[in-house]
Design an enzyme around this catalytic site. Structure first.
Site, PDB file in Angstrom:
ATOM      1  N   GLU A 236      -7.683  -8.924 -14.349  1.00 26.47           N
ATOM      2  CA  GLU A 236      -6.686  -9.983 -14.273  1.00 26.47           C
ATOM      3  C   GLU A 236      -7.235 -11.377 -13.980  1.00 26.47           C
ATOM      4  O   GLU A 236      -6.986 -11.946 -12.903  1.00 26.47           O
ATOM      5  CB  GLU A 236      -5.633  -9.647 -13.216  1.00 26.47           C
ATOM      6  CG  GLU A 236      -4.909  -8.361 -13.495  1.00 26.47           C
ATOM      7  CD  GLU A 236      -3.699  -8.147 -12.605  1.00 26.47           C
ATOM      8  OE1 GLU A 236      -3.516  -8.895 -11.648  1.00 26.47           O
ATOM      9  OE2 GLU A 236      -2.928  -7.222 -12.893  1.00 26.47           O
TER      10      GLU A 236
ATOM     11  N   GLU B 188      -3.432  -0.520 -15.263  1.00 25.33           N
ATOM     12  CA  GLU B 188      -2.601  -0.464 -14.052  1.00 25.33           C
ATOM     13  C   GLU B 188      -1.137  -0.395 -14.441  1.00 25.33           C
ATOM     14  O   GLU B 188      -0.699  -1.077 -15.366  1.00 25.33           O
ATOM     15  CB  GLU B 188      -2.752  -1.736 -13.199  1.00 25.33           C
ATOM     16  CG  GLU B 188      -3.984  -1.779 -12.362  1.00 25.33           C
ATOM     17  CD  GLU B 188      -4.082  -3.073 -11.557  1.00 25.33           C
ATOM     18  OE1 GLU B 188      -3.052  -3.657 -11.202  1.00 25.33           O
ATOM     19  OE2 GLU B 188      -5.233  -3.478 -11.317  1.00 25.33           O
TER      20      GLU B 188
HETATM   21  C1  GCO Z   1      -2.694  -6.996  -9.557  1.00 29.16           C
HETATM   22  C2  GCO Z   1      -3.902  -6.315  -9.106  1.00 29.16           C
HETATM   23  C3  GCO Z   1      -3.653  -5.225  -8.113  1.00 29.16           C
HETATM   24  C4  GCO Z   1      -2.361  -5.286  -7.403  1.00 29.16           C
HETATM   25  C5  GCO Z   1      -1.267  -4.614  -8.173  1.00 29.16           C
HETATM   26  C6  GCO Z   1       0.082  -4.772  -7.539  1.00 29.16           C
HETATM   27  O1  GCO Z   1      -2.158  -6.670 -10.597  1.00 29.16           O
HETATM   28  O2  GCO Z   1      -2.224  -7.891  -8.863  1.00 29.16           O
HETATM   29  O3  GCO Z   1      -4.652  -5.830 -10.131  1.00 29.16           O
HETATM   30  O4  GCO Z   1      -4.736  -5.417  -7.269  1.00 29.16           O
HETATM   31  O5  GCO Z   1      -2.423  -4.709  -6.163  1.00 29.16           O
HETATM   32  O6  GCO Z   1      -1.179  -5.116  -9.456  1.00 29.16           O
HETATM   33  O7  GCO Z   1       0.402  -6.112  -7.431  1.00 29.16           O
END
Ligand code: GCO
Length: 450
Positions: free
Chosen positions: A163, A355
């Site tokens: 990200e 994710e």
């Molecule tokens: C993000 C990160 C994660 C977060 C998850 C929930 O997307 O912000 O990759 O580390 O913890 O997504 O917000």
């Protein structure tokens, strides 16, 4: 069709969010270590100093993964744990932790997937300008080489960045995340370019060092699904996903993924930015766009988009009372089907969902268990949309649930629980939530139980 036989069923975490041991065994400071100590930055002054104490409980945690039947685990490597100053001397003890983790995973037949950078940037390098320093891509390359040399005989799957939208956008534009410094747009765009160059250098050095490695990228971004299935709304959503809004460029999918996957920045945005554009060397885009084995995407929710009646799109609000997770994100399972479709059409590369998951205010019930029917329902709905995408011929190789366990949710501290495993942050006791047992069955039946 259904889930392919070798579908990667996994769960994900990130170093700063779970490891703790922030000042042990020679680890250097990360920007998050420093940021958490600044008053008012993080919910109730929480920090990742201890987090899930995973650094000391790694074997217990891998055993839990095995109990859940996970086929793969996506973790991140803390750069300052491996190289305390970001460049120069290597901290063998820190590196050994990841080597032991990889061995432990392999012992249980869980395939390790490492993310090289999930936001815990070395503080010493931040003092030297961080991603704005023209040397920053080389620093990242040198760190990648250290990891590849040590782990590459056993660790074959890599994601470069998690990200970039967040560690540039939320950190340097919105200043909600570490280091929380506001940069002018020109500098932020230059940083973004340096991150993309670092990605390119990492891909190159990984390929040179580990002949049989597989490499991906794990961005996120504002995403859209069609408000109806009318062709003009589908077209509107397609456009919206890759459109770069000048005020919101840092969260655009197009800004971060077109250079990597297509070798160009989105044309309209380049024209709008004009003199603000970073300096782009003659070989830069070739370096940035080396072929990847899979394209990762973190997907949690999307916004409905519809045709504006003039060949463009308009964003809609979800209807009143639309379901939301505890963190406030709308529940939009259709984001999977549509975004996967649009990404695959555009980038023509197998996709891994790096994710997806939901936060809830989970509690331990009187029976000692953690019942989370809302999370089961969420995951079920999203995975059915994933299946629909696969049935439609979209090449999705795997799914990493976020997150293996409750952990430090950045500026929200421990207020949001995303885990399949409940963590008591006072005692470090772990309890498999109902969703963990449900997911175990999904994995065991390769998705047939959905
Ligand atoms: C993000 C990160 C994660 C977060 C998850 C929930 O997307 O912000 O990759 O580390 O913890 O997504 O917000």
């Amino acid at each position: 069709m259904s889930f392919p036989q070798d579908f990667i069923w996994g769960a994900a975490t990130a170093s700063y969010q779970i490891e703790g041991a922030a000042y042990e065994d020679g680890k250097g400071l990360s920007v998050w270590d420093v940021f958490c100590k600044e008053p008012g930055r993080v919910f109730q002054g929480h920090s990742g100093d201890v987090a899930c104490d995973h650094y000391h409980r790694m074997k217990e945690d891998v055993k839990l993964m095995a109990d859940m039947g996970l086929k793969a685990y996506r973790f991140s490597i803390s750069w300052p744990r491996v190289i305390p100053n970001g460049v120069g001397e290597v901290n063998e003890k820190g590196l050994q932790f990841y080597s032991d983790l990889v061995d432990e995973l392999i012992k249980y037949n869980i395939t390790p997937y490492a993310t090289l950078f999930h936001w815990d940037y070395p503080y010493e390098l931040q003092k030297r300008g961080g991603w704005l320093n023209p040397d920053s891509p080389k620093w990242f390359e040198a760190y990648t080489k250290v990891v590849a040399d040590k782990l590459g005989d056993r660790l074959k799957n890599y994601f470069t960045f998690n990200e970039p939208q967040c560690f540039i956008g939320i950190s340097m534009v919105q200043t909600i995340h570490a280091p929380g410094i506001k940069y002018p747009t020109k500098d932020a765009l230059q940083m973004a370019h340096n991150v993309l160059l670092a990605h390119g250098r990492a891909v190159k050095v990984l390929r040179e060092t580990i002949k049989d490695c597989k490499i991906g990228y794990a961005p996120t971004g504002s995403s859209f699904y069609p408000a109806t299935e009318k062709p003009e709304d589908i077209e509107a959503a397609r456009q919206a996903n890759f459109n770069v809004e000048i005020d919101n460029w840092a969260f655009g999918i197009g800004w971060w993924s077109d250079p990597v996957m297509l070798g160009t920045y989105p044309k309209e945005a380049v024209e709008k930015f004009g003199e603000l554009m970073p300096e782009i060397g003659p070989q830069d885009m070739t370096l940035i766009s080396q072929p990847l084995d899979f394209y990762g995407q973190n997907i949690y929710h999307s916004i409905p988009a519809a045709s504006d009646g003039a060949g463009g799109f308009k964003k809609l609000d979800p209807p009143a009372g639309h379901p939301r997770t505890a963190i406030g994100w709308p529940i939009t399972p259709e984001s999977f089907y549509w975004l996967l479709k649009f990404l695959y059409e555009r980038y023509k590369t197998p996709i891994v969902i790096t994710e997806n998951g939901m936060s809830a205010h989970d509690t331990i019930s009187l029976d000692g268990k953690v019942h989370d029917p809302n999370r089961i329902d969420y995951l079920n709905r999203y995975l059915l949309e994933l299946k629909k995408a696969i049935d439609d011929g979209i090449d999705v190789k795997g799914y990493f649930q976020w997150s293996l366990m409750d952990n430090f949710e950045w500026a929200n501290g421990y207020n949001d629980r995303f885990g399949l495993v409940y963590v008591n942050f006072q005692t470090q006791e772990r309890i498999l939530k109902d969703s963990a047992l449900w997911y175990k069955e999904v994995i065991r039946t390769n998705g047939q139980s959905l």
